[in-house]
Design an enzyme around this catalytic site. Sequence first.
Site, PDB file in Angstrom:
ATOM      1  N   HIS A 151      -0.601   6.923   5.930  1.00 62.96           N
ATOM      2  CA  HIS A 151       0.398   5.884   5.706  1.00 62.96           C
ATOM      3  C   HIS A 151       1.547   6.334   4.803  1.00 62.96           C
ATOM      4  O   HIS A 151       2.112   5.538   4.044  1.00 62.96           O
ATOM      5  CB  HIS A 151      -0.257   4.630   5.142  1.00 62.96           C
ATOM      6  N   CYS A 192       0.773  -1.249   0.000  1.00 60.93           N
ATOM      7  CA  CYS A 192       0.000   0.000   0.000  1.00 60.93           C
ATOM      8  C   CYS A 192       0.801   1.294   0.000  1.00 60.93           C
ATOM      9  O   CYS A 192       0.478   2.206  -0.741  1.00 60.93           O
ATOM     10  CB  CYS A 192      -1.021  -0.006   1.133  1.00 60.93           C
TER      11      CYS A 192
END
Length: 510
Positions: free
Chosen positions: A147, A92
């Site tokens: 993130h 990701c």
Amino acid sequence: MKSKIKFLFVVITVASLVVTVLTLYRFHTQLRLLTLKLSGQNPPPPHIVFIVADDLGWSDVSWHNPNIITPNLEKLARSGLILNYSYVAPRCSPTRASLLTGYYPHRIGLQYQVINYGDRSLPLTFDLLPRRLKDLGYATHMVGKWHLGLCSWKHTPTYRGFDSFFGYYSGREDYYTHCIGNKYDLNFNTEVFNDTKQQYSTFLFRDRAVEIIKEHDPSVPLFLYLPFQAVHGTLTVPREYSKMYSHLHHDRATYSGMVTAMDEAIGDVVNALEQRGLSDNMLLVFLSDNGGRPIKGGYNWPLRGIKNTLWEGGTRAVNFVYSKTLLKETSSVSNHLMNAADWFPTFLAAAGSKDVDLDMDGVNQWDVISKGGKPVRSEHVYNIEGRAAIRVGEYKLIKGDPGFQLSEHQPVFDFIGRARKMANGWIAPQDIGILKTKFGKPISKKYGLFNLHKDPLEEHDISEDFPDIVEQLIGRLHHHMNISVPFVKSTPMSAEYSKLKVMTPGWCDK
């Protein structure tokens, strides 16, 4: 009795007037857009809603698997343009970095692994998409998973172009307590948001997105970036959603329920856009950041491979574009190549920017998407060091074991035993039929070659039959290796910050 009837009459009259006003407003908006288009004038910049799902597998949406309940997503997908060959990174953080910079992960220094909350950050040398859109007059908001690092406040969303941020900095956490380990991680802008009710994050993020939409001035173009926590582990969902799949084993039932809960949340967001009058001049994009993980309930059947692998199942994403007014071809499927990095220049072009031919890896696909133009991408890089892979046209070259470790930097996701067979296999979920599962073996030679037009499931290695094509693609891999940048250096969380019970940016600022 008469007073009640009179009151009811007033309520019905007011409601009818509201509906009439909204209908006239939408008709006026659509007519204005059509008039501008026919006159050759530039229409106003569209509102852009960019929704990213986490670890959503290829066979985890209803238009690929009718056993999954996603009516809202399917309605949007089938009314819009499904991008059938849209590629992302196998994990990701690299995907998210590409989306917001327009560069390949190996040109950013994030090609190997995800960003753990206490190590690396997306370099400040990159100007991110929200900042570029702000320069074009957009209001920019983010809701969900960041993130991309937090060692310095300058690395966090509101310092990198977003007007507001509601979400979490790390890569995973509990859906109710909002904790990763012993650290609480839920924030509003630069302050900790104390969710005393411990609400399920999918609906918490939905509510914030709806709030932004309701408060937004329709005359100002909106960029809403909505990267859900769903459907990343840990596996948890309100029981009424998992009960819809009570015939499945626990993990698959829970995961499928998480998908359906996310679908419901997206339906609520779309309804809010409709009610606010933003949907008539809107571009909505839905994308998964990588493939699913069977061990966490997500599947990519019939594609080969899983998350963290370079097979198509780990890197070919569920992706569609929806718009009422901006697409020439609707209810259709595109088989042209799309790369995560392409969304940066594509969104800028849709927003009216003339400065879209930038020195970046992403290419502007707006004409391809909006007008059905000729394809502009013929190459996709899966990874370039350790195990590596590249696609050029119909051919895909793989170096090393695509279902093994990313590189020497990433030993943690080595697959062994049965897990390795799964990583290289075609794994079917229970609702499709586990007897359809086939375990696979790694490529036995240094290089493997597949024709994805004739063999989209990557069943037949043809490297020995086409050595000249192997050499050509090796040359392209070497090109990308030569232009790659070193892995971003680690900036470990200080002992002082490690002891804090709240995820707090800024140890690099000390």
